[in-house]
Motif scaffolding. Structure first.
Motif, PDB file in Angstrom:
ATOM      1  N   THR A  52       0.835  -1.215   0.000  1.00  0.00           N
ATOM      2  CA  THR A  52       0.000   0.000   0.000  1.00  0.00           C
ATOM      3  C   THR A  52       0.862   1.255   0.000  1.00  0.00           C
ATOM      4  N   ILE A  53       1.897   1.269   0.835  1.00  0.00           N
ATOM      5  CA  ILE A  53       2.802   2.421   0.897  1.00  0.00           C
ATOM      6  C   ILE A  53       3.498   2.635  -0.443  1.00  0.00           C
ATOM      7  N   ILE A  71       2.421   1.774  -3.407  1.00  0.00           N
ATOM      8  CA  ILE A  71       1.449   2.276  -4.376  1.00  0.00           C
ATOM      9  C   ILE A  71       1.211   3.764  -4.176  1.00  0.00           C
ATOM     10  N   LEU A  72       1.090   4.183  -2.918  1.00  0.00           N
ATOM     11  CA  LEU A  72       0.872   5.600  -2.622  1.00  0.00           C
ATOM     12  C   LEU A  72       2.063   6.449  -3.071  1.00  0.00           C
ATOM     13  N   ILE A  73       3.271   5.953  -2.836  1.00  0.00           N
ATOM     14  CA  ILE A  73       4.474   6.679  -3.280  1.00  0.00           C
ATOM     15  C   ILE A  73       4.507   6.769  -4.800  1.00  0.00           C
ATOM     16  N   CYS A  89       1.932   6.712  -6.870  1.00  0.00           N
ATOM     17  CA  CYS A  89       0.898   7.645  -7.322  1.00  0.00           C
ATOM     18  C   CYS A  89       1.321   9.088  -7.080  1.00  0.00           C
ATOM     19  N   TYR A  90       1.943   9.336  -5.937  1.00  0.00           N
ATOM     20  CA  TYR A  90       2.420  10.687  -5.641  1.00  0.00           C
ATOM     21  C   TYR A  90       3.463  11.124  -6.670  1.00  0.00           C
ATOM     22  N   ASN A 103       1.943  12.080 -10.030  1.00  0.00           N
ATOM     23  CA  ASN A 103       1.204  13.350 -10.018  1.00  0.00           C
ATOM     24  C   ASN A 103       2.071  14.564  -9.742  1.00  0.00           C
ATOM     25  N   LEU A 146      -5.716  10.793 -10.806  1.00  0.00           N
ATOM     26  CA  LEU A 146      -4.408  10.167 -11.013  1.00  0.00           C
ATOM     27  C   LEU A 146      -3.923  10.278 -12.446  1.00  0.00           C
TER      28      LEU A 146
END
Length: 274
Positions: free
Chosen positions: A10-11, A13-15, A17-18, A21, A258
């Motif tokens: 999860t972490i 994936i969040l990194i 996506c960040y 963007n 996204l």
């Protein structure tokens, strides 16, 4: 251990996506022309959608441009971060003159007229079907007002009534220096019948709106743009020679949150005296 692996994924994936963007790409173009007396550098920014990127401000300052062109959707249709974007605009004006046109998001606002006055008051040159002439460049800013959601449906069904700008273009053609058209909608360059802009005598069109197709997939390309639909042709890069169209992939996001393989983009255009 399973929960830890899930947490780690999860972490990651969040990194990812960040990064997609917020990693800023700088794309350079060079145009040679006999219509300028000296070399000119223009920064093209589009589709902030109310996101005050500090990195964009810093990288724009590093480029030391002669002009900054913003081709619409500076503030989104919910007026999110309006005061922050007005303060951010003052920072841009401190770097170079800012030439601004509207996008579909500003045009949806009930207080559209008052917002244009506020942008003018912070130093933006707001062009609503008007020209701004400088020593070497004349900017022509279009206010196309293709903003309503029903307009997207009409364009998809090929029933949309495009505005006739021919009288404006004929006046604009009389200018004898480097001529730049600012249009939010890139497909209007040559993708619409009869009223396309590429038929007129000017040098360069700058556009945004398509967000680079939002997702750019390997071997497939841009996936979707409002008004163009799936696999949009006019989503990034350049088209034509003279006039030439340069499309910004934009900076912020609109309804869809996204970007994928499609980083926010600063476009740098160097106009070289030939």
């Amino acid at each position: 251990m399973i929960w830890f692996a899930g947490f780690a994924i999860t972490i990651m994936i969040l990194i990812f996506c960040y990064y997609q963007n917020n990693k800023i790409d700088i794309t350079q173009y060079t145009i040679k022309s006999e219509n300028v007396n000296k070399n000119i550098k223009i920064i093209h920014l589009s589709d902030f959608h109310s996101k005050p990127f500090k990195a964009v401000l810093d990288k724009t300052r590093e480029q030391k441009p002669d002009f900054i062109c913003i081709t619409g959707d500076y503030i989104n249709d919910k007026e999110k971060n309006k005061n922050k974007m007005l303060a951010y605009g003052k920072e841009l004006v401190s770097i170079a003159p800012v030439i601004y046109i509207t996008g579909n998001h500003e045009r949806r606002l009930e207080d559209f007229t008052s917002l244009m006055k506020e942008l003018d008051s912070i130093g933006f040159t707001v062009l609503l079907n008007k020209c701004k002439k400088t020593e070497n460049v004349t900017f022509f800013g279009l206010d196309e007002n293709q903003a309503d959601f029903k307009d997207y449906i009409a364009r998809k069904n090929k029933t949309f009534k495009y505005r006739d700008f021919s009288s404006y273009f004929k006046e604009f053609e009389k200018e004898n220096n480097f001529k730049i058209v600012l249009s939010h909608f890139p497909e209007n360059f040559e993708g619409i019948p009869e009223m396309n802009y590429s038929q007129y005598d000017f040098d360069l069109q700058l556009s945004g709106h398509a967000h680079g197709g939002q997702w750019i997939m390997p071997f497939i390309g841009p996936l979707f743009s409002p008004g163009q639909g799936i696999f949009p042709k006019y989503a990034r890069g350049t088209f034509g020679s003279r006039p030439k169209l340069i499309i910004s992939r934009g900076l912020g996001n609109s309804e869809f949150p996204l970007r994928l393989f499609n980083h926010p983009e600063i476009v740098v255009i160097n106009i070289i005296k030939e």
